[in-house]
Scaffold this motif. Structure first.
Motif, PDB file in Angstrom:
ATOM      1  N   VAL A 246      10.443  -8.596  -2.609  1.00  0.00           N
ATOM      2  CA  VAL A 246       9.261  -7.857  -3.053  1.00  0.00           C
ATOM      3  C   VAL A 246       8.913  -6.851  -1.959  1.00  0.00           C
ATOM      4  O   VAL A 246       8.562  -7.224  -0.838  1.00  0.00           O
ATOM      5  CB  VAL A 246       8.074  -8.795  -3.330  1.00  0.00           C
ATOM      6  N   LYS A 247       9.033  -5.571  -2.284  1.00  0.00           N
ATOM      7  CA  LYS A 247       8.822  -4.521  -1.300  1.00  0.00           C
ATOM      8  C   LYS A 247       7.352  -4.196  -1.082  1.00  0.00           C
ATOM      9  O   LYS A 247       6.984  -3.630  -0.049  1.00  0.00           O
ATOM     10  CB  LYS A 247       9.587  -3.260  -1.717  1.00  0.00           C
ATOM     11  N   ALA A 248       6.516  -4.552  -2.047  1.00  0.00           N
ATOM     12  CA  ALA A 248       5.072  -4.350  -1.937  1.00  0.00           C
ATOM     13  C   ALA A 248       4.400  -5.272  -2.945  1.00  0.00           C
ATOM     14  O   ALA A 248       4.833  -5.361  -4.085  1.00  0.00           O
ATOM     15  CB  ALA A 248       4.700  -2.895  -2.221  1.00  0.00           C
ATOM     16  N   LEU A 249       3.353  -5.969  -2.507  1.00  0.00           N
ATOM     17  CA  LEU A 249       2.629  -6.893  -3.374  1.00  0.00           C
ATOM     18  C   LEU A 249       1.157  -6.510  -3.385  1.00  0.00           C
ATOM     19  O   LEU A 249       0.483  -6.584  -2.348  1.00  0.00           O
ATOM     20  CB  LEU A 249       2.799  -8.334  -2.882  1.00  0.00           C
ATOM     21  N   VAL A 250       0.674  -6.083  -4.543  1.00  0.00           N
ATOM     22  CA  VAL A 250      -0.739  -5.747  -4.712  1.00  0.00           C
ATOM     23  C   VAL A 250      -1.417  -6.910  -5.426  1.00  0.00           C
ATOM     24  O   VAL A 250      -1.020  -7.295  -6.524  1.00  0.00           O
ATOM     25  CB  VAL A 250      -0.923  -4.455  -5.533  1.00  0.00           C
ATOM     26  N   LEU A 251      -2.445  -7.469  -4.794  1.00  0.00           N
ATOM     27  CA  LEU A 251      -3.214  -8.558  -5.382  1.00  0.00           C
ATOM     28  C   LEU A 251      -4.605  -8.021  -5.698  1.00  0.00           C
ATOM     29  O   LEU A 251      -5.475  -7.939  -4.827  1.00  0.00           O
ATOM     30  CB  LEU A 251      -3.278  -9.749  -4.413  1.00  0.00           C
ATOM     31  N   ALA A 252      -4.793  -7.607  -6.945  1.00  0.00           N
ATOM     32  CA  ALA A 252      -6.029  -6.959  -7.375  1.00  0.00           C
ATOM     33  C   ALA A 252      -6.971  -8.001  -7.971  1.00  0.00           C
ATOM     34  O   ALA A 252      -6.636  -8.654  -8.955  1.00  0.00           O
ATOM     35  CB  ALA A 252      -5.728  -5.872  -8.412  1.00  0.00           C
ATOM     36  N   ALA A 253      -8.139  -8.156  -7.350  1.00  0.00           N
ATOM     37  CA  ALA A 253      -9.137  -9.129  -7.793  1.00  0.00           C
ATOM     38  C   ALA A 253      -8.529 -10.523  -7.894  1.00  0.00           C
ATOM     39  O   ALA A 253      -8.792 -11.269  -8.829  1.00  0.00           O
ATOM     40  CB  ALA A 253      -9.746  -8.716  -9.127  1.00  0.00           C
ATOM     41  N   THR A 254      -7.707 -10.867  -6.919  1.00  0.00           N
ATOM     42  CA  THR A 254      -7.045 -12.177  -6.950  1.00  0.00           C
ATOM     43  C   THR A 254      -6.506 -12.528  -5.571  1.00  0.00           C
ATOM     44  O   THR A 254      -6.206 -11.642  -4.769  1.00  0.00           O
ATOM     45  CB  THR A 254      -5.887 -12.189  -7.963  1.00  0.00           C
ATOM     46  N   THR A 255      -6.386 -13.814  -5.340  1.00  0.00           N
ATOM     47  CA  THR A 255      -5.601 -14.321  -4.213  1.00  0.00           C
ATOM     48  C   THR A 255      -4.512 -15.244  -4.740  1.00  0.00           C
ATOM     49  O   THR A 255      -3.817 -15.898  -3.966  1.00  0.00           O
ATOM     50  CB  THR A 255      -6.491 -15.073  -3.199  1.00  0.00           C
ATOM     51  N   GLY A 256      -4.394 -15.325  -6.069  1.00  0.00           N
ATOM     52  CA  GLY A 256      -3.355 -16.133  -6.679  1.00  0.00           C
ATOM     53  C   GLY A 256      -3.450 -17.593  -6.275  1.00  0.00           C
ATOM     54  O   GLY A 256      -4.533 -18.189  -6.249  1.00  0.00           O
ATOM     55  N   SER A 257      -2.322 -18.164  -5.936  1.00  0.00           N
ATOM     56  CA  SER A 257      -2.261 -19.578  -5.579  1.00  0.00           C
ATOM     57  C   SER A 257      -2.668 -19.855  -4.134  1.00  0.00           C
ATOM     58  O   SER A 257      -2.622 -21.000  -3.673  1.00  0.00           O
ATOM     59  CB  SER A 257      -0.848 -20.115  -5.829  1.00  0.00           C
ATOM     60  N   LEU A 258      -3.081 -18.812  -3.409  1.00  0.00           N
ATOM     61  CA  LEU A 258      -3.567 -18.990  -2.043  1.00  0.00           C
ATOM     62  C   LEU A 258      -5.012 -19.484  -2.086  1.00  0.00           C
ATOM     63  O   LEU A 258      -5.851 -18.955  -2.834  1.00  0.00           O
ATOM     64  CB  LEU A 258      -3.501 -17.674  -1.270  1.00  0.00           C
ATOM     65  N   ASP A 259      -5.332 -20.466  -1.276  1.00  0.00           N
ATOM     66  CA  ASP A 259      -6.641 -21.116  -1.303  1.00  0.00           C
ATOM     67  C   ASP A 259      -7.499 -20.634  -0.138  1.00  0.00           C
ATOM     68  O   ASP A 259      -7.284 -21.035   1.011  1.00  0.00           O
ATOM     69  CB  ASP A 259      -6.445 -22.632  -1.233  1.00  0.00           C
ATOM     70  N   ALA A 260      -8.474 -19.796  -0.429  1.00  0.00           N
ATOM     71  CA  ALA A 260      -9.338 -19.246   0.618  1.00  0.00           C
ATOM     72  C   ALA A 260     -10.186 -20.317   1.289  1.00  0.00           C
ATOM     73  O   ALA A 260     -10.652 -20.124   2.418  1.00  0.00           O
ATOM     74  CB  ALA A 260     -10.237 -18.164   0.027  1.00  0.00           C
ATOM     75  N   ARG A 261     -10.386 -21.452   0.635  1.00  0.00           N
ATOM     76  CA  ARG A 261     -11.169 -22.535   1.235  1.00  0.00           C
ATOM     77  C   ARG A 261     -10.510 -23.088   2.483  1.00  0.00           C
ATOM     78  O   ARG A 261     -11.175 -23.730   3.312  1.00  0.00           O
ATOM     79  CB  ARG A 261     -11.373 -23.654   0.209  1.00  0.00           C
TER      80      ARG A 261
END
Length: 277
Positions: free
Chosen positions: A119-134
């Motif tokens: 993946v040469k560039a990953l844009v995460l728009a209004a999301t962190t996906g499966s990453l847990d900010a907690r």
């Protein structure tokens, strides 16, 4: 000079338990779009029109989302990354640039980790996906809890006014035709239990943000400042833990900046793609 529209073709990828509908528009490096819970391959009309003269734009509908089919028991987000991998292989795309909105972030993060360096560039728009900010720290966890408690009432209030929270009050009030189109796209996935999908998504939000370093790709967190669905500050809290991550926000946008403010959204994605190559 006579204008010629970019080439466009549609297709269906056959998976063991469902069919994935996709559309390919334009020529150039591969730019793939992964939609959110209220969307489908049509959600990206304002991005495809912008990028197709320079990129091979691939928009697809996740399993269970119109016009893709659903497996028995409904779609499970744990299958999304493998579906995308199969689509990339089917189309012979090789390395890709990946723009993900909301639910699509689960697809993007897991695909990037499934295929490190691809993946040469990953844009995460209004999301962190499966990453847990907690898992960032206790201060971030407390802030997330307070934000979620505050905006649960906000979302309920919007629903009582027939406004999709993912569209937002500003879109509904200031651009009612656009909100109507957004709602129409959302309604196309007839029979889909979106709350069941949402629960599965949240159950699979377990990764420490630092895990994304293993993907070896530049990351752009692109939140909308007025988002009431997912906390707009989460990406900024994670970015210092992820090499090559940066944040660019659209302060006046809700959860779906790509739909509500496409010019600003496209410009930020353009700048990111130009920066990372």
């Amino acid at each position: 000079m006579t204008f010629t529209a970019p080439p466009r073709r549609r297709g269906v990828l056959v998976r063991p338990d469902c069919r994935i509908a996709y559309e390919v528009t334009g020529t150039g490096p591969a730019l793939v779009f992964a939609h959110g819970l209220g969307g489908g391959l049509m959600s990206w009309w304002q991005q495809v029109a912008h990028f197709a003269p320079r990129y091979t734009c691939v928009a697809f509908s996740h399993r269970g989302f119109f016009p893709s089919s659903a497996p028995e028991g409904g779609p499970d987000p744990k299958d999304y990354a493998a579906d995308l991998a199969a689509l990339v292989d089917e189309l012979g795309l090789g390395d890709i640039r990946l723009v993900c909105q909301s639910m699509g972030g689960w697809t993007g993060v897991e695909y990037a980790l499934l295929r490190p360096g691809r993946v040469k560039a990953l844009v995460l728009a209004a999301t962190t996906g499966s990453l847990d900010a907690r898992q960032v720290d206790e201060a971030t966890r407390a802030r997330l809890e307070a934000w979620n408690a505050q905006h649960a009432d906000t979302r309920a209030g919007l629903a009582s006014r027939n406004i999709l929270a993912a569209g937002g009050a500003a879109m509904a009030e200031q651009r009612p035709a656009l909100h109507h189109l957004y709602s129409q796209i959302d309604a196309l996935s007839v029979g889909l239990d979106k709350e069941a999908v949402r629960k599965r998504l949240y159950d699979q939000r377990r990764r420490h943000p630092a895990d994304l370093a293993a993907a070896g790709c530049p990351v752009l967190f692109l939140p909308g400042g007025d988002d009431v669905v997912l906390p707009p500050f989460a990406g900024a809290a994670m970015a210092p833990l992820i090499p090559g991550a940066r944040v660019a926000s659209i302060p006046v946008a809700g959860h779906s900046a790509y739909f509500e403010h496409p010019a600003a959204f496209n410009a930020l994605v353009d700048a990111f793609l130009a920066e990372v190559g």
